[in-house]
Design an enzyme around this catalytic site. Structure first.
Site, PDB file in Angstrom:
ATOM      1  N   GLU A   8       0.831  -1.264  -0.055  1.00  0.00           N
ATOM      2  CA  GLU A   8      -0.222   0.087  -0.050  1.00  0.00           C
ATOM      3  C   GLU A   8       1.106   1.221   0.152  1.00  0.00           C
ATOM      4  OE1 GLU A   8      -3.071  -2.771   1.179  1.00  0.00           O
ATOM      5  OE2 GLU A   8      -1.244  -2.634   2.147  1.00  0.00           O
ATOM      6  N   THR A   9       0.165   2.252  -0.701  1.00  0.00           N
ATOM      7  CA  THR A   9       0.757   3.670  -0.602  1.00  0.00           C
ATOM      8  C   THR A   9      -0.105   4.536   0.001  1.00  0.00           C
ATOM      9  OG1 THR A   9       2.698   3.440  -2.358  1.00  0.00           O
ATOM     10  CG2 THR A   9       2.000   5.529  -1.700  1.00  0.00           C
TER      11      THR A   9
END
Length: 267
Positions: free
Chosen positions: A45-46
């Site tokens: 995830e970002t």
């Protein structure tokens, strides 16, 4: 041009825990741009926080390289770590997300996140999940997180799992599905162990998963009769999480983090 960070969450040591990207900009990006940035970071995830009009209040979104997700614990921890330690923000931070408002507090070196929680219910999928994992167990489901939970007998079996992800993706479960938590009782130092698989959103195995512990916390609290729990996610990188069960279907998820990359993204 925007600042970009990579932070290892749920650890004090670089190259362990769960890495997350944190993209810092005053401008909210559109969906396709967020996907492209998340794909460029190539992490599970970002995070994309943008300050709102209120002090210490942010809108926060999380993206895998393929999709937006409604909840992500380790990337929230990474974002607050950047806000506290890299950007010098004082006081509690409030994030407006697809999962409602999330509060993060800094207590010494610890970060405490206030998340919604949900006790999973029993579901008749023991055989199909067991075949995908080549392991016997008992299946449960969390409607809010769309996660399956599969309880097995011991840590040795948990660490020895080699899932067939193609078979897992084809599971006919009859419910919306984002991930599969596999868990077993702890051995003294830790109250329970877990691993987390999510090929449905482009992540075969996530190293340390905060959102999974919003389900694991109430599950093991009920079984062990404890409101404070210590957990270990037994992935290759591994990570420790502390939990406190709160009133009103809420849970405190407590951990540490470390910045490993500081940079600028030229987009």
């Amino acid at each position: 041009m925007a600042a970009i960070y990579q932070v290892d969450s749920f650890t004090k040591l670089p190259f362990s825990g769960n890495p997350a990207g944190v993209y810092i900009s005053d401008v909210e990006q559109d969906y396709e741009t967020c996907i492209k940035i998340a794909r460029e970071m190539n992490l599970s995830e970002t995070a994309f926080p943008v300050r709102t009009t209120d002090d210490n209040h942010y809108r926060l979104r999380w993206f895998t390289p393929t999709t937006e997700v409604p909840m992500c614990g380790h990337a929230t921890l990474a974002t607050s770590w950047v806000h506290f330690t890299e950007l010098g923000i004082d006081g509690d931070i409030y994030y407006e997300t697809l999962s409602g408002q999330l509060k993060v507090s800094r207590i010494g070196d610890d970060l405490k996140m206030d998340f919604p929680s949900e006790l999973p219910f029993r579901i008749d999928l023991d055989q199909s999940i067991g075949e995908a994992l080549d392991c016997n167990g008992m299946a449960y489901y969390s409607t809010g997180t769309r996660k399956l939970l599969f309880e097995i007998s011991d840590r040795k079996k948990l660490e020895g799992l080699h899932p067939d992800f193609s078979k897992m993706e084809k599971l006919s479960v009859g419910v919306p599905l984002r991930g599969l938590i596999v868990t077993c009782k702890g051995d003294g130092e830790f109250d329970f162990f877990s691993r987390y698989f999510a090929p449905w959103v482009g992540i075969n195995e996530d190293p340390v998963t905060g959102s999974a512990h919003t389900v694991l916390g109430p599950f093991w609290s009920e079984r062990l009769g404890k409101d404070k729990l210590r957990a270990y996610q037994a992935s290759q990188r591994g990570g420790e999480i502390r939990l406190e069960i709160l009133d009103g279907n809420r849970i405190s998820i407590i951990g540490n983090a470390v910045t490993v990359i500081r940079g600028q993204m030229l987009v």
